[in-house]
Write an enzyme that holds these catalytic residues in place. Structure first.
Site, short mmCIF file in Angstrom:
data_model
loop_
_atom_site.label_atom_id
_atom_site.label_comp_id
_atom_site.label_asym_id
_atom_site.label_seq_id
_atom_site.Cartn_x
_atom_site.Cartn_y
_atom_site.Cartn_z
N ASN A 7 0.89 -1.16 0.00
CA ASN A 7 0.00 0.00 0.00
C ASN A 7 0.93 1.22 0.00
OD1 ASN A 7 -1.85 1.99 0.51
ND2 ASN A 7 -2.83 0.94 2.24
N ARG A 96 -2.36 -1.80 -3.80
CA ARG A 96 -3.51 -0.90 -3.75
C ARG A 96 -3.24 0.20 -4.77
NH1 ARG A 96 -4.53 3.85 0.39
NH2 ARG A 96 -6.65 4.40 -0.18
N HIS A 184 -11.67 4.65 -1.40
CA HIS A 184 -11.73 3.80 -0.18
C HIS A 184 -12.55 2.54 -0.44
CE1 HIS A 184 -11.21 7.66 2.47
NE2 HIS A 184 -10.03 7.10 2.25
N ARG A 245 -8.47 18.06 4.29
CA ARG A 245 -9.23 18.36 3.06
C ARG A 245 -10.59 18.94 3.42
NH1 ARG A 245 -8.75 12.58 0.29
NH2 ARG A 245 -7.02 12.15 1.68
N GLU A 387 -7.50 -3.55 4.93
CA GLU A 387 -7.30 -3.32 3.50
C GLU A 387 -6.23 -4.25 2.91
OE1 GLU A 387 -7.03 0.95 4.36
OE2 GLU A 387 -8.13 1.25 2.50
#
Ligand code: AMP
Length: 404
Positions: A7, A96, A184, A245, A387
């Site tokens: 990742n 990923r 995601h 963000r 993940e």
């Protein structure tokens, strides 16, 4: 089968090595786990690794990402964390990849065309796709021609209804691919399936709202086992307020700043991606823990940041519930979602009218947990996202399908 998962981000690399059978229903512990933190100090990288019951932490004078990755991979075959005799024992690598665009709506074996597509999509995910591509190329150099698989963060959302994916700009945007992609996806898909398993139900029969609340935050509406709506959009900037963000803001604000204050595209990018959200509004930082601490100490700006975070979260949760047309479970995951009882309480308070009732004494736990009262009409689950394991599973499924 030994599957290495990478990742790769702009400021960190996280890796695991799994030894998987054809049928893994439980999440196994990885044989080895490692990370590179490039934010440690200019000119250095912090390497941590654990395997064979040992762990190491080193600061290395490395700035080149490929060189850092090589040092990390070498801890698989050398030193106290050694778990393999040779790197050739690795059967496959799963990556990923954040943006797969319209072309890649499922995991794919990586070839030149896939690499070219990841490169082409850099303008849509400038903070992520370059790091993903760099990771792929570095591992090709380190591991030779072991099969590599791209698992896309956009894929789970790729079958969203057109009305949910379309932005109401000019029709030309539809042809240009300016649409909601969502991100995601690996996490949303994993936690939705895990929620169904915890409830002893079939995912295809459930309406689930998954809340991935980390430094980046997004929601997904999962119905019939598919994501039918999500809050991130053309880029990961859309939707919820996040660590640094802004999430959705009136686009008129950007026009105003460009006209009145002469902002350039790069300045707006910096402002909205790096200097907004919890960090921008609180003036403290992007970590919810420090914002809450300041808020509890009476800091008004921190209070405003937290209240705005919750207000916008509830509002978007309501939108996702409307898209679902009902609700069986709300799932919280990622750094904030797995660890903040305050956020669980405040987010769910808005939905008591649906019969969602949380337990009175809530605390974070290492295990996945159901935080709803027994009599609650809607379940509320806190699930640790996995993940890396989900990437390894997708990789295994693809290789099995292709008879590798
Ligand atoms: P992630 O991007 O999933 O790694 O999440 C990172 C974020 O999770 C941090 O920036 C914090 O805002 C948040 N976080 C981590 N631990 C906690 C905690 N114990 N309580 C509240 N927020 C947390």
């Amino acid at each position: 089968m030994k599957i290495f998962v990478l990742n790769a981000g702009s400021s960190s690399h996280k890796s695991c090595l799994f030894d998987l059978d054809k049928d893994n229903s439980e999440v196994p512990n990885p044989l080895w786990r490692a990370a590179l933190d490039w934010t440690h100090q200019q000119g250095q990288v912090e390497l941590s690794a654990s395997g064979a019951g040992e762990s190491i932490q080193q600061v290395l004078p490395i700035t080149d990402k490929a060189e850092g990755l090589e040092a990390m991979v070498n801890t698989l075959v050398d030193g106290p964390t050694q778990v393999l005799d040779s790197l050739s024992d690795i059967d496959a690598v799963g990556h990923r990849v954040v943006h797969g665009g319209r072309d890649y709506i499922d995991s794919v074996p990586i070839d030149e065309a896939v690499k070219a597509a990841i490169q082409r999509l850099i303008p849509l995910a400038p903070a992520h796709n370059p790091a993903n591509l760099q990771g792929i190329e570095a591992l090709e150099g380190i591991l030779g021609d072991v099969p590599q698989v791209a698992v896309f963060d956009t894929a789970f959302h790729a079958r969203m209804p057109e009305a949910a994916a379309t932005y109401p700009g000019p029709h030309a945007w539809v042809e240009q691919g300016i649409r909601r992609y969502g991100f995601h996806g690996i996490s949303h898909q994993y936690v939705a399936q895990r929620a169904a398993d915890m409830m002893g139900r079939d995912l295809a029969d459930l309406k689930i709202l998954t809340c991935h609340l980390g430094n980046g935050c997004s929601l997904a509406a999962v119905k019939d086992g598919l994501s039918i709506d999500t809050t991130m959009g053309f880029t990961p900037l859309d939707g919820l307020m996040m660590g640094s963000r802004s999430g959705s803001v009136d686009p008129g604000i950007l026009i105003y700043l460009m006209r009145q204050e002469g902002y350039t595209a790069d300045q707006l990018d910096q402002l909205l991606n790096k200097e907004s959200g919890l960090k921008g509004l609180s003036g403290i930082g992007n970590d919810l823990r420090s914002v809450v601490e300041a808020m509890e100490g009476g800091n008004a700006q921190a209070q405003l940041a937290f209240d705005t975070f919750i207000h916008r979260l509830r509002r978007k949760m309501g939108g996702m519930i409307a898209s679902l047309g009902g609700l069986d479970a709300v799932v919280f995951t990622a750094g904030i979602g797995e660890n903040s009882p305050l956020v669980w309480q405040q987010a769910c308070e808005g939905f008591e009218f649906l019969g969602l009732r949380l337990k009175a004494d809530l605390s974070r736990a290492e295990e996945d947990q159901d935080i709803a009262r027994e009599e609650s009409r809607v379940r509320s689950l806190v699930i640790h996202t996995q993940e890396e394991w989900a990437i390894a599973q997708a990789c295994l499924a693809l290789l099995n399908d292709r008879g590798c």
